[in-house]
Design a protein around this motif. Structure first.
Motif, PDB file in Angstrom:
ATOM      1  N   GLY A  25      24.165   0.103 -23.803  1.00  0.00           N
ATOM      2  CA  GLY A  25      24.243   1.076 -23.783  1.00  0.00           C
ATOM      3  C   GLY A  25      23.680   2.014 -22.203  1.00  0.00           C
ATOM      4  N   GLU A  26      22.975   1.084 -22.171  1.00  0.00           N
ATOM      5  CA  GLU A  26      21.693   2.176 -20.709  1.00  0.00           C
ATOM      6  C   GLU A  26      22.820   2.995 -19.905  1.00  0.00           C
ATOM      7  OE1 GLU A  26      21.773  -0.877 -21.436  1.00  0.00           O
ATOM      8  OE2 GLU A  26      20.000  -1.488 -22.402  1.00  0.00           O
ATOM      9  N   LEU A  78      24.546   9.475  -8.689  1.00  0.00           N
ATOM     10  CA  LEU A  78      23.067   9.277  -9.518  1.00  0.00           C
ATOM     11  C   LEU A  78      23.071   8.659 -10.942  1.00  0.00           C
ATOM     12  CD1 LEU A  78      21.325  11.335  -6.973  1.00  0.00           C
ATOM     13  CD2 LEU A  78      21.490   9.425  -6.492  1.00  0.00           C
ATOM     14  N   GLY A  79      23.419   8.514 -11.703  1.00  0.00           N
ATOM     15  CA  GLY A  79      23.230   8.797 -13.476  1.00  0.00           C
ATOM     16  C   GLY A  79      23.794   6.924 -13.423  1.00  0.00           C
ATOM     17  N   ILE A 124      21.771  11.194 -17.836  1.00  0.00           N
ATOM     18  CA  ILE A 124      20.917  11.921 -17.049  1.00  0.00           C
ATOM     19  C   ILE A 124      20.920  12.348 -16.509  1.00  0.00           C
ATOM     20  CG2 ILE A 124      18.445  11.233 -15.850  1.00  0.00           C
ATOM     21  CD1 ILE A 124      18.468   9.771 -18.419  1.00  0.00           C
ATOM     22  N   GLY A 125      21.689  11.612 -15.485  1.00  0.00           N
ATOM     23  CA  GLY A 125      22.615  11.691 -14.272  1.00  0.00           C
ATOM     24  C   GLY A 125      23.396  13.342 -13.731  1.00  0.00           C
ATOM     25  N   VAL A 126      23.961  13.713 -15.139  1.00  0.00           N
ATOM     26  CA  VAL A 126      25.007  14.964 -15.306  1.00  0.00           C
ATOM     27  C   VAL A 126      23.837  16.185 -15.956  1.00  0.00           C
ATOM     28  CG1 VAL A 126      26.438  16.164 -17.151  1.00  0.00           C
ATOM     29  CG2 VAL A 126      27.293  13.647 -16.438  1.00  0.00           C
ATOM     30  N   GLY A 140      21.426   3.702 -14.083  1.00  0.00           N
ATOM     31  CA  GLY A 140      21.966   3.382 -15.403  1.00  0.00           C
ATOM     32  C   GLY A 140      22.188   2.187 -14.802  1.00  0.00           C
ATOM     33  N   ALA A 141      22.995   1.754 -13.647  1.00  0.00           N
ATOM     34  CA  ALA A 141      23.511  -0.220 -13.876  1.00  0.00           C
ATOM     35  C   ALA A 141      21.636  -0.678 -13.360  1.00  0.00           C
ATOM     36  CB  ALA A 141      23.390   0.056 -12.140  1.00  0.00           C
TER      37      ALA A 141
END
Length: 68
Positions: free
Chosen positions: A23-24, A56-57, A31-33, A61-62
């Protein structure tokens, strides 16, 4: 002929489960959106900042998913 397909869950290279549900990446994209949309509204250029926020999101996440 009865080979089972590779597992698509969150298994590590040695086959053990790392306890992560993956889910990360979704959290990072969300968050990026949000950030990209906010900056896009403020600068009146949402067409530029929304994809930048998504990119960036994905990176965020990665990075969150790369825990040991």
């Amino acid at each position: 002929m009865d080979e089972s397909p590779e597992p698509t869950d969150s298994r590590t290279a040695d086959g053990s489960n790392d306890g992560s549900d993956g889910g990360e990446l979704g959290v990072g994209i969300a968050i990026g959106v949000a950030v990209g949309t906010a900056v896009g509204v403020v600068t009146d250029d949402i067409g530029l900042w929304l994809p930048i926020g998504v990119a960036l999101g994905v990176a965020l996440g990665a990075g969150l998913n790369a825990h040991e």
